[in-house]
Design a protein around this motif. Structure first.
Motif, short mmCIF file in Angstrom:
data_model
loop_
_atom_site.label_atom_id
_atom_site.label_comp_id
_atom_site.label_asym_id
_atom_site.label_seq_id
_atom_site.Cartn_x
_atom_site.Cartn_y
_atom_site.Cartn_z
N GLU A 130 -25.52 44.71 64.87
CA GLU A 130 -25.65 44.41 63.45
C GLU A 130 -24.72 45.25 62.60
O GLU A 130 -24.42 44.91 61.46
N ASP B 33 -25.51 38.36 63.22
CA ASP B 33 -26.20 37.77 62.09
C ASP B 33 -25.39 37.92 60.81
O ASP B 33 -24.98 39.02 60.44
N ASP B 34 -25.15 36.80 60.15
CA ASP B 34 -24.31 36.79 58.95
C ASP B 34 -24.84 37.74 57.88
O ASP B 34 -24.11 38.53 57.30
N PHE C 85 -24.41 41.36 58.83
CA PHE C 85 -23.00 41.72 58.76
C PHE C 85 -22.65 42.23 57.36
O PHE C 85 -22.13 43.32 57.19
N TRP C 86 -22.95 41.42 56.36
CA TRP C 86 -22.58 41.79 55.00
C TRP C 86 -23.48 42.89 54.44
O TRP C 86 -23.02 43.79 53.76
N GLY D 56 -20.28 44.69 60.90
CA GLY D 56 -19.67 44.55 59.58
C GLY D 56 -19.16 45.88 59.05
O GLY D 56 -18.02 45.99 58.60
N VAL E 130 -19.38 36.89 63.46
CA VAL E 130 -20.45 35.97 63.08
C VAL E 130 -20.19 34.58 63.64
O VAL E 130 -21.06 33.94 64.20
N GLY E 131 -18.94 34.14 63.47
CA GLY E 131 -18.62 32.79 63.89
C GLY E 131 -18.64 32.60 65.39
O GLY E 131 -19.18 31.62 65.89
N HIS F 39 -15.26 38.83 60.46
CA HIS F 39 -16.42 37.94 60.24
C HIS F 39 -16.30 36.70 61.09
O HIS F 39 -17.25 36.25 61.74
#
Lengths: 156, 260, 277
Positions: free
Chosen positions: B84, B180-181, B184-185, B87, B174-175, B170
């Motif tokens: 996690e 997990d999106d 990440f942010w 990011g 993530v892709g 990203h």
């Protein structure tokens, strides 16, 4: 000295994109978006041991961040750690008998202060430069292990 | 043995002489910047050739670097169950270090060497001399606009590099790899500090831009006006820029991030 | 641009000039004068420092000893602002033309006008076209320097040199490497511009024929000293062997054909010895 309209446009685009990238970095990547450090008030707490608490460590209630640690100094007389926190002014209804404890986020994470709102017996709230009396120091790993070993030994 | 020492002495003395010349050159260039402001045409043309034309290499490199960071970071972090944090890892690496440094190195290679070659060639074809005789100060007319353009472009290019890099990270994390999106942010935003990280990164890229532009323009201006001389000068630009960037990076990092 | 009405007959006056580059003495106490309104040539073998002399006159280099006065002013005592102004009144034609390669012919000729005057573009346009017409290249105004032949590039450079209507023009080896037609065009231009615009021209060259054809006065330099001076006719009649060799292009004379070497016969016979030279 000759340059075309296309060049001008591209330069403008380039500069604009660059500035956009800077904004992107500022807002999307960093904490600037949630950084509203305008109006805050100070509250102070003295801890026996502030452990791994750092300046800018978060201060939260029920998991919601309401401020940050602004300074950590040593009280020469009592040999306690004097921690000052900046609390966002909009959270101005903290009872003056609230408690402050130092917890660790996750197993190896950074330490933060959690404010536990008290019963509010006196009806007064924490104001600028108020002191929190009800404190619980950081849990030191070595002490825990020591206690655990001791208990184990006694229990045997 | 003596000869070695003698040559060493000569080399040291000429290095100092060169340093002196380059400092005077810098002073002259900086005073010329005032003359550039009322003539935006000169500046725009230079920003085009130095900045806009570097855009492609910077963005593509940034994308790839970001993607590699995402990939490598993921594998390393998953050993600790800390995917996690991908990011934060990608963003921190880019914004603090890779963005300013790699984009400055690429800039030195692409735009810096081009500047050196251009100025060296102008010197060899007596254009600089000719301008002097026409009572136009070649430093103010030719060098200062290019210096200002380099100085303005590098932070923008570094920002582009970092921004595109994060997007690349990203994309991969993530892709492709399933991080997990939100995490990440969220972790990134919580841990990348605007003042500490972003501003420091920008300061770094400004310093790098200043130094690289200075080196590139001076090497061209000081080059021996022959084909071989110009070619040597371009090589020196890239090499000296690389040393300076990496050396300054260490110093700046120690100053900025040493104490947090 | 307005000339200061100096009563000097000589626009350029060089007195006791000495200049060395490294250990090599390029000029050794030479004195010469350039008369106003005339074409003066400075000739000599390659490498005698003729270009250096022009740079000294223009103030790009400083002499070790001696003085250079241009239009009554001591060039190397001037403050940069005054030197700046003086240079605006001197035109210089470099050997390679030295056109700015990133702009076209028109902009190159317009360069000094745009840099030094505040004339409106319409006036600049007229002036540029006039100058280009004078050198016969008005139709080439939109070409880039890379598209010009050597001779054409020089003519454009000449148009640029006269853009500000200078007092004098210095030509650095204008005839070198030109085909006969361009040569003819240049010779014609130099002469007619000098007369039509009342200029003073200084030509630095080693092309004897062309230079002698238009020069009013010639100085011949060699090894840092003046070995001959006079009108072309005077030099042709000169007693000096050196001048004769130079003017007639003789292979051998005071400047020997053979580079200093040991005796020929000895050299051949001793070809079996270790030192081959």
């Amino acid at each position: 000295m000759q340059h075309s309209k296309t060049q001008d446009t591209l330069v403008g685009l380039f500069v604009a994109t660059g500035i956009a990238a800077l904004f992107y970095m500022a807002l999307q990547i960093s904490n600037l978006g949630s950084y509203s450090s305008n109006d805050t008030y100070t509250i102070i707490a003295n801890f026996q041991n502030s452990g791994g608490l750092k300046i800018k460590s978060p201060v939260s209630i029920a998991g919601v961040r309401i401020g940050r640690v602004s300074s950590i100094t040593l009280d020469k007389e009592t040999h306690e750690s004097v921690v000052e926190m900046q609390i966002d002014s909009k959270y101005n209804n903290l009872p003056d008998d609230s408690g402050a404890s130092i917890y660790t986020a996750g197993l190896l994470g950074e330490q933060y202060i959690s404010i536990d709102p008290g019963p509010g017996i006196s009806g007064d709230f924490l104001k600028d430069k108020s002191k929190i009396d009800n404190v619980s120091s950081a849990i030191i790993l070595e002490e825990m292990i020591g206690k655990f070993m001791l208990n184990k030994a006694e229990g045997k | 043995m003596f000869e070695f020492l003698e040559n060493l002495g000569k080399a040291t003395r000429s290095s100092f002489a060169k340093l002196g010349r380059s400092t005077l050159f810098l002073g002259h260039t900086l005073t010329g910047i005032g003359d550039v402001i009322p003539r935006p045409n000169l500046l725009i043309k230079q920003i085009y050739s130095v900045g806009v034309l570097s855009f492609l290499i910077i963005t593509i490199s940034g994308l790839f670097v970001g993607m590699v960071l995402g990939l490598q970071g993921f594998y390393t972090l998953s050993d600790f169950g800390a995917e996690e944090s991908l990011g934060v890892m990608v963003a921190a690496s880019l914004v603090r270090e890779l963005g300013p440094v790699v984009s400055a190195l690429l800039f030195a290679g692409r735009a810096g060497s081009a500047l050196t070659a251009e100025i060296g060639l102008m010197k060899a074809t007596e254009q600089l001399s000719g301008m002097e005789m026409m009572a136009v100060d070649p430093v103010k007319r030719i060098i200062s606009p290019r210096f200002l353009a380099g100085f303005i472009s590098t932070p923008l290019l570094a920002a582009l590099f970092s921004a595109v890099g994060v997007m690349g990270g990203h994309l991969v994390g993530v892709g492709m790899l399933g991080v997990d999106d939100g995490a990440f942010w969220a972790q990134m935003q919580a841990n990348i500090d605007f003042q500490e990280d972003i501003i420091n990164g920008v300061i770094k890229s400004i310093v790098f831009g200043f130094v690289v532009s200075w080196i590139a323009l001076f090497e061209g201006y000081d080059a021996i006006p022959t084909a071989e001389g110009v070619s040597r000068a371009t090589t020196r630009t890239v090499v000296n820029s690389a040393f300076s960037i990496l050396g300054l990076d260490f110093i700046l990092t120690a100053l900025m991030f040493g104490d947090i | 641009m307005a000339n200061s009405e100096s009563l000097e007959k000589n626009i350029v006056s060089i007195k006791h000039l000495s200049f060395s580059r490294g250990s090599r003495k390029i000029f050794d106490d030479i004195s010469l004068d350039i008369a106003r309104g005339k074409i003066t040539a400075i000739m000599g073998p390659s490498g005698t420092g003729k270009t250096t002399l022009l740079k000294l006159i223009g103030g790009q280099l400083s002499p070790d000893h001696g003085q250079i006065h241009v239009d009554g002013q001591n060039v190397h005592r001037l403050k940069s602002k005054d030197l700046f102004n003086l240079r605006k009144r001197m035109g210089m034609l470099f050997q390679s033309g030295a056109l700015l390669t990133d702009m076209n012919v028109f902009d190159n000729v317009a360069f000094p006008l745009r840099e030094h005057t505040h004339l409106p573009e319409s006036m600049i346009r007229s002036l540029v076209l006039m100058k280009l017409h004078a050198v016969g290249l008005r139709g080439a105004r939109n070409l880039m320097p890379s598209e010009l032949s050597g001779g054409m590039a020089r003519r454009v450079a000449l148009a640029r040199a006269i853009a500000l209507d200078p007092l004098m023009i210095m030509y650095d080896e204008p005839f070198t490497g030109q085909d006969p037609i361009s040569m003819g065009a240049l010779v014609h231009l130099i002469k007619s511009l000098n007369n039509a615009l009342g200029l003073t021209s200084i030509i630095v060259s080693h092309d004897v024929q062309e230079t002698a054809a238009i020069a009013d006065y010639i100085y011949v330099l060699s090894e840092g000293k003046i070995v001959g001076q006079g009108t072309p006719q005077q030099l042709a009649d000169s007693d000096s062997e050196w001048v004769q060799q130079f003017m007639n292009g003789n292979a051998d004379g005071p400047v020997p054909f053979q580079y200093p070497a040991p005796d020929y016969l000895d050299d051949l016979l001793s070809s079996h010895s270790t030192t081959a030279n």
